[in-house]
Design a protein around this motif. Structure first.
Motif, short mmCIF file in Angstrom:
data_model
loop_
_atom_site.label_atom_id
_atom_site.label_comp_id
_atom_site.label_asym_id
_atom_site.label_seq_id
_atom_site.Cartn_x
_atom_site.Cartn_y
_atom_site.Cartn_z
N GLY A 199 -2.74 63.58 57.43
CA GLY A 199 -4.38 64.02 57.83
C GLY A 199 -4.62 64.85 56.34
O GLY A 199 -4.37 64.15 55.95
N SER A 200 -3.98 65.96 55.94
CA SER A 200 -4.28 67.10 54.73
C SER A 200 -3.20 66.01 53.37
O SER A 200 -3.68 67.17 52.18
N ASP A 201 -1.91 65.78 54.25
CA ASP A 201 -1.00 66.09 52.98
C ASP A 201 -0.54 64.06 53.17
O ASP A 201 -0.97 63.42 53.11
N VAL A 202 -0.79 64.02 51.58
CA VAL A 202 -0.45 63.19 51.32
C VAL A 202 1.18 62.94 50.21
O VAL A 202 1.86 63.44 49.48
N LEU A 203 1.79 61.28 50.47
CA LEU A 203 3.30 61.71 50.29
C LEU A 203 3.05 60.39 50.02
O LEU A 203 3.02 59.56 49.74
N ALA A 204 4.25 59.94 48.13
CA ALA A 204 4.06 59.36 47.39
C ALA A 204 5.77 58.98 46.75
O ALA A 204 6.56 59.58 46.02
N LEU A 205 5.76 57.61 46.95
CA LEU A 205 7.04 57.16 46.15
C LEU A 205 6.67 56.38 44.99
O LEU A 205 6.22 55.73 45.34
#
Length: 277
Positions: A199-205
């Motif tokens: 949605g409007s959230d972004v996760l990054a590794l």
């Protein structure tokens, strides 16, 4: 070719026995945050080396026997953890690992024979067998070091975010360029990131798996305890996307994570996250 086939068959058999649940995580050392096998090997190495040295000290027969017995007891969990780690290595590492395990098995057999000879009153024979066991143990520890350092078994293979990622916030991409609910790879300078938009959230590794450097963006997006996670396509190491914590091994090192924010124009910005917040 026959040796390679044998190694593959043995690795598959060990993986079937170890499985992929709590037992495997315990043997790999997920709970410790680093491989548990090297720590466990210190016990038999210390006991057996001390026993062999005491053979040259008058009046130390009983102490040597006790130390050899303790070393044999300590070698069992060390071997179990080592086999679990070995089954999840790549082929070159596994081939060296087979020889390492064979040297370990030889040391165990020689020290077991030494203990039996001493128990039967053949102390001179027991001392000779112990010296042979120490020689095999020395060869084994050399190969173990070779696995750990030149071949990188057990070390974190994640890219070092601390010196490859500049400080502060940096533009990565626009949020609407990311597929919703699917993994994508994006570049931040020298670093490859696996990025997931929800949605409007972004996760990054960091994209390179800490276990053996597998490409996480080619893995599987899963849920564990209602937390979004990514499972590596190579050996199944599973990391929580919110902070990079290890959910399941064989990886034991946390995956480098990134803080994210959306700024004006829908630009996604990232910066290296500090473990523990």
């Amino acid at each position: 070719m026959l040796f390679r086939s044998t190694v593959r068959v043995l690795a598959d058999a060990v993986q079937r026995q170890v499985g992929s649940g709590a037992q495997a995580d315990a043997l790999h050392g997920v709970w410790l945050g680093q491989p548990v096998h090297p720590a466990l090997t210190g016990l038999p190495v210390g006991f057996w080396t001390s026993a062999t040295v005491l053979d040259f000290v008058p009046g130390s027969r009983r102490a040597s026997q006790v130390l050899i017995a303790l070393g044999l007891a300590g070698s069992v969990p060390a071997a179990a953890a080592g086999l679990a780690d070995w089954s999840s290595l790549h082929r070159e590492q596994q081939r060296v690992g087979v020889v390492h395990a064979a040297a370990n098995a030889s040391a165990m057999a020689l020290f077991a024979g030494s203990l039996l000879a001493r128990t039967a009153g053949r102390h001179a024979e027991g001392r000779v067998l112990a010296l042979g066991g120490l020689a095999a143990l020395t060869a084994s520890t050399y190969l173990g070091r070779y696995l750990a350092f030149p071949l990188g078994a057990g070390a974190s293979h994640a890219e070092s975010v601390s010196h490859l990622a500049p400080l502060g916030w940096h533009d990565l991409c626009r949020i609407y360029d990311l597929p919703d609910g699917r993994m994508a790879r994006r570049q931040l300078g020298y670093l490859s990131l696996v990025v997931v938009r929800q949605g409007s959230d972004v996760l990054a590794l960091a994209d390179r798996c800490a276990h053996l450097g597998g490409p996480l963006h080619q893995g599987t997006l899963i849920s564990a305890d209602d937390d979004p996670c990514v499972s590596c396509p190579w050996h199944g190491s599973t990391f929580r996307l919110t902070d990079g914590a290890v959910v399941h091994g064989p990886a034991t090192s946390r995956q480098p994570a990134f803080d994210t924010r959306i700024v004006e124009g829908g630009m996604v910005q990232v910066r290296p996250a500090h473990p523990g917040g």
